[in-house]
Scaffold this motif. Structure first.
Motif, PDB file in Angstrom:
ATOM      1  N   ASP A   1      -6.339 -33.249 -15.029  1.00  0.00           N
ATOM      2  CA  ASP A   1      -4.696 -34.096 -15.646  1.00  0.00           C
ATOM      3  C   ASP A   1      -5.410 -34.515 -16.707  1.00  0.00           C
ATOM      4  N   SER A   2      -5.742 -34.431 -17.286  1.00  0.00           N
ATOM      5  CA  SER A   2      -6.341 -35.080 -19.007  1.00  0.00           C
ATOM      6  C   SER A   2      -6.517 -33.868 -19.460  1.00  0.00           C
ATOM      7  N   ASP A   3      -7.319 -33.140 -19.194  1.00  0.00           N
ATOM      8  CA  ASP A   3      -7.209 -31.293 -20.088  1.00  0.00           C
ATOM      9  C   ASP A   3      -7.504 -30.252 -19.583  1.00  0.00           C
ATOM     10  N   PRO A   4      -6.103 -29.479 -19.183  1.00  0.00           N
ATOM     11  CA  PRO A   4      -5.729 -28.138 -18.925  1.00  0.00           C
ATOM     12  C   PRO A   4      -6.084 -27.440 -18.925  1.00  0.00           C
ATOM     13  N   ARG A   5      -6.946 -27.605 -19.859  1.00  0.00           N
ATOM     14  CA  ARG A   5      -8.029 -26.077 -20.356  1.00  0.00           C
ATOM     15  C   ARG A   5      -9.658 -25.667 -19.412  1.00  0.00           C
ATOM     16  N   LEU A   6      -9.037 -27.527 -18.341  1.00  0.00           N
ATOM     17  CA  LEU A   6     -10.699 -27.285 -17.641  1.00  0.00           C
ATOM     18  C   LEU A   6     -10.023 -26.824 -16.349  1.00  0.00           C
ATOM     19  N   HIS A   7     -10.639 -26.057 -15.574  1.00  0.00           N
ATOM     20  CA  HIS A   7      -9.853 -26.232 -14.897  1.00  0.00           C
ATOM     21  C   HIS A   7     -10.452 -24.331 -13.744  1.00  0.00           C
ATOM     22  N   GLY A   8     -10.738 -24.221 -12.600  1.00  0.00           N
ATOM     23  CA  GLY A   8     -11.540 -22.964 -11.794  1.00  0.00           C
ATOM     24  C   GLY A   8     -13.100 -23.022 -11.972  1.00  0.00           C
ATOM     25  N   GLU A   9     -13.540 -22.059 -12.450  1.00  0.00           N
ATOM     26  CA  GLU A   9     -14.737 -22.075 -12.818  1.00  0.00           C
ATOM     27  C   GLU A   9     -15.333 -22.430 -13.683  1.00  0.00           C
ATOM     28  N   ALA A  10     -14.384 -22.778 -15.572  1.00  0.00           N
ATOM     29  CA  ALA A  10     -14.693 -23.724 -16.741  1.00  0.00           C
ATOM     30  C   ALA A  10     -14.846 -25.168 -16.877  1.00  0.00           C
ATOM     31  N   LEU A  11     -14.250 -25.966 -15.545  1.00  0.00           N
ATOM     32  CA  LEU A  11     -14.075 -26.741 -14.654  1.00  0.00           C
ATOM     33  C   LEU A  11     -15.814 -26.933 -14.217  1.00  0.00           C
ATOM     34  N   ASP A  12     -15.839 -26.274 -13.702  1.00  0.00           N
ATOM     35  CA  ASP A  12     -17.016 -26.823 -12.544  1.00  0.00           C
ATOM     36  C   ASP A  12     -18.326 -26.641 -13.665  1.00  0.00           C
ATOM     37  N   THR A  13     -18.069 -25.213 -15.135  1.00  0.00           N
ATOM     38  CA  THR A  13     -19.576 -25.105 -15.567  1.00  0.00           C
ATOM     39  C   THR A  13     -19.703 -26.485 -16.729  1.00  0.00           C
ATOM     40  N   TRP A  14     -18.212 -26.774 -16.392  1.00  0.00           N
ATOM     41  CA  TRP A  14     -17.894 -28.429 -17.545  1.00  0.00           C
ATOM     42  C   TRP A  14     -18.579 -29.182 -16.642  1.00  0.00           C
ATOM     43  N   LEU A  15     -18.328 -29.839 -15.628  1.00  0.00           N
ATOM     44  CA  LEU A  15     -19.304 -30.439 -14.470  1.00  0.00           C
ATOM     45  C   LEU A  15     -20.277 -30.490 -14.334  1.00  0.00           C
ATOM     46  N   GLU A  16     -20.839 -29.465 -13.994  1.00  0.00           N
ATOM     47  CA  GLU A  16     -22.644 -29.159 -13.918  1.00  0.00           C
ATOM     48  C   GLU A  16     -23.231 -29.574 -15.417  1.00  0.00           C
ATOM     49  N   ARG A  17     -22.462 -29.134 -16.396  1.00  0.00           N
ATOM     50  CA  ARG A  17     -22.894 -29.699 -17.526  1.00  0.00           C
ATOM     51  C   ARG A  17     -23.125 -30.842 -17.661  1.00  0.00           C
ATOM     52  N   ASN A  18     -22.333 -31.237 -17.563  1.00  0.00           N
ATOM     53  CA  ASN A  18     -22.153 -33.130 -17.437  1.00  0.00           C
ATOM     54  C   ASN A  18     -22.262 -34.547 -16.823  1.00  0.00           C
ATOM     55  N   SER A  19     -23.090 -33.673 -15.836  1.00  0.00           N
ATOM     56  CA  SER A  19     -22.935 -33.970 -14.247  1.00  0.00           C
ATOM     57  C   SER A  19     -23.703 -35.456 -15.166  1.00  0.00           C
ATOM     58  N   SER A  20     -24.633 -35.988 -15.086  1.00  0.00           N
ATOM     59  CA  SER A  20     -25.486 -36.863 -15.116  1.00  0.00           C
ATOM     60  C   SER A  20     -25.017 -37.711 -16.234  1.00  0.00           C
ATOM     61  N   VAL A  21     -24.200 -37.408 -16.695  1.00  0.00           N
ATOM     62  CA  VAL A  21     -23.987 -37.815 -18.219  1.00  0.00           C
ATOM     63  C   VAL A  21     -22.331 -39.324 -17.441  1.00  0.00           C
ATOM     64  N   ILE A  22     -21.360 -37.943 -16.493  1.00  0.00           N
ATOM     65  CA  ILE A  22     -20.543 -38.551 -15.969  1.00  0.00           C
ATOM     66  C   ILE A  22     -21.108 -39.325 -15.219  1.00  0.00           C
ATOM     67  N   GLU A  23     -21.489 -39.606 -13.776  1.00  0.00           N
ATOM     68  CA  GLU A  23     -22.061 -40.369 -13.008  1.00  0.00           C
ATOM     69  C   GLU A  23     -22.877 -41.747 -14.055  1.00  0.00           C
ATOM     70  N   ASP A  24     -23.842 -41.595 -14.935  1.00  0.00           N
ATOM     71  CA  ASP A  24     -23.896 -42.967 -16.041  1.00  0.00           C
ATOM     72  C   ASP A  24     -22.526 -43.452 -15.910  1.00  0.00           C
ATOM     73  N   PHE A  25     -21.994 -42.813 -16.880  1.00  0.00           N
ATOM     74  CA  PHE A  25     -21.288 -43.113 -17.291  1.00  0.00           C
ATOM     75  C   PHE A  25     -20.691 -44.311 -16.294  1.00  0.00           C
ATOM     76  N   LEU A  26     -19.752 -43.504 -15.435  1.00  0.00           N
ATOM     77  CA  LEU A  26     -19.493 -44.481 -14.287  1.00  0.00           C
ATOM     78  C   LEU A  26     -20.204 -45.485 -13.905  1.00  0.00           C
ATOM     79  N   ALA A  27     -21.376 -45.474 -13.707  1.00  0.00           N
ATOM     80  CA  ALA A  27     -22.681 -46.353 -12.514  1.00  0.00           C
ATOM     81  C   ALA A  27     -22.744 -47.682 -14.217  1.00  0.00           C
ATOM     82  N   GLU A  28     -22.673 -47.579 -15.237  1.00  0.00           N
ATOM     83  CA  GLU A  28     -22.458 -48.223 -16.243  1.00  0.00           C
ATOM     84  C   GLU A  28     -20.685 -48.943 -16.849  1.00  0.00           C
ATOM     85  N   ARG A  29     -19.864 -47.864 -16.641  1.00  0.00           N
ATOM     86  CA  ARG A  29     -18.672 -49.159 -17.078  1.00  0.00           C
ATOM     87  C   ARG A  29     -18.024 -49.528 -15.618  1.00  0.00           C
ATOM     88  N   TYR A  30     -19.003 -49.673 -14.169  1.00  0.00           N
ATOM     89  CA  TYR A  30     -17.883 -50.228 -13.567  1.00  0.00           C
ATOM     90  C   TYR A  30     -18.832 -51.279 -12.208  1.00  0.00           C
TER      91      TYR A  30
END
Length: 188
Positions: free
Chosen positions: A86-115
């Motif tokens: 929803d925030s970045d329409p360029r990220l969908h399908g395979e591009a989104l999966d690749t992006w999530l895999e590449r940034n998974s630990s950062v996203i998890e750390d961000f969620l853990a720290e922020r909340y």
């Protein structure tokens, strides 16, 4: 001439008429918010009836092993894939999966720290479990205190508001940037 009339003993029926009966006095019902929560040290229990199902999907209470306090843990499931797309329409399908895999630990750390939460992404990024926790001192505990700790003592409400694009005045979780560690794809 006098006739004696025998009275019927209490609680015995006679001729369709009832003698006074013994009954318990009425009591006021206990206010549901004041119902006690009783857990032995090391025990935990789920309180689905105290979760609203939207902001807080599950609500657990655990008493510490040594009996010195309680941990109130509201939980929510967040669809990170939808938030990012929803925030970045360029990220969908395979591009989104690749992006999530590449940034998974950062996203998890961000969620853990922020909340201030424990994050589970075992089932993929469509169902990320986020569980916030508030600690309460030992002593008598009521359901009202559990609900107050869940709503006001954790960041569960902030998580809900930021993951809902329609919440007025809240940041949009899908657009939140961390310290620059997340790499975004270049525009094509």
């Amino acid at each position: 001439m006098t006739t004696s009339q025998n009275r019927q003993p209490k609680g015995i029926t006679a001729g369709g008429q009832f003698a006074p009966d013994i009954h318990a006095e009425s009591t006021l019902l206990l206010d549901p918010a004041q119902r006690p929560v009783t857990l032995s040290p090391g025990d935990s229990d789920a309180f689905p009836e105290l979760a609203d199902g939207e902001v807080i999907e599950a609500l657990n209470v655990t008493r510490s092993d040594d009996g010195t306090g309680y941990f109130v843990s509201p939980a929510k499931t967040v669809n990170i894939k939808d938030l990012i797309t929803d925030s970045d329409p360029r990220l969908h399908g395979e591009a989104l999966d690749t992006w999530l895999e590449r940034n998974s630990s950062v996203i998890e750390d961000f969620l853990a720290e922020r909340y201030e939460a424990d994050v589970r992404s075992d089932d993929g990024w469509d169902e990320v479990g986020v569980e916030c926790t508030a600690q309460l001192p030992d002593g008598p505990l009521t359901e009202a205190q559990v609900v107050d700790a869940a709503w006001n003592g954790t960041k569960a409400v902030q998580l809900h508001n930021e993951s809902d694009h329609g919440s007025f005045g809240s940041e949009n979780l899908g657009r939140l940037k961390t310290t620059g560690d997340i790499s975004y794809p270049r525009a094509e």
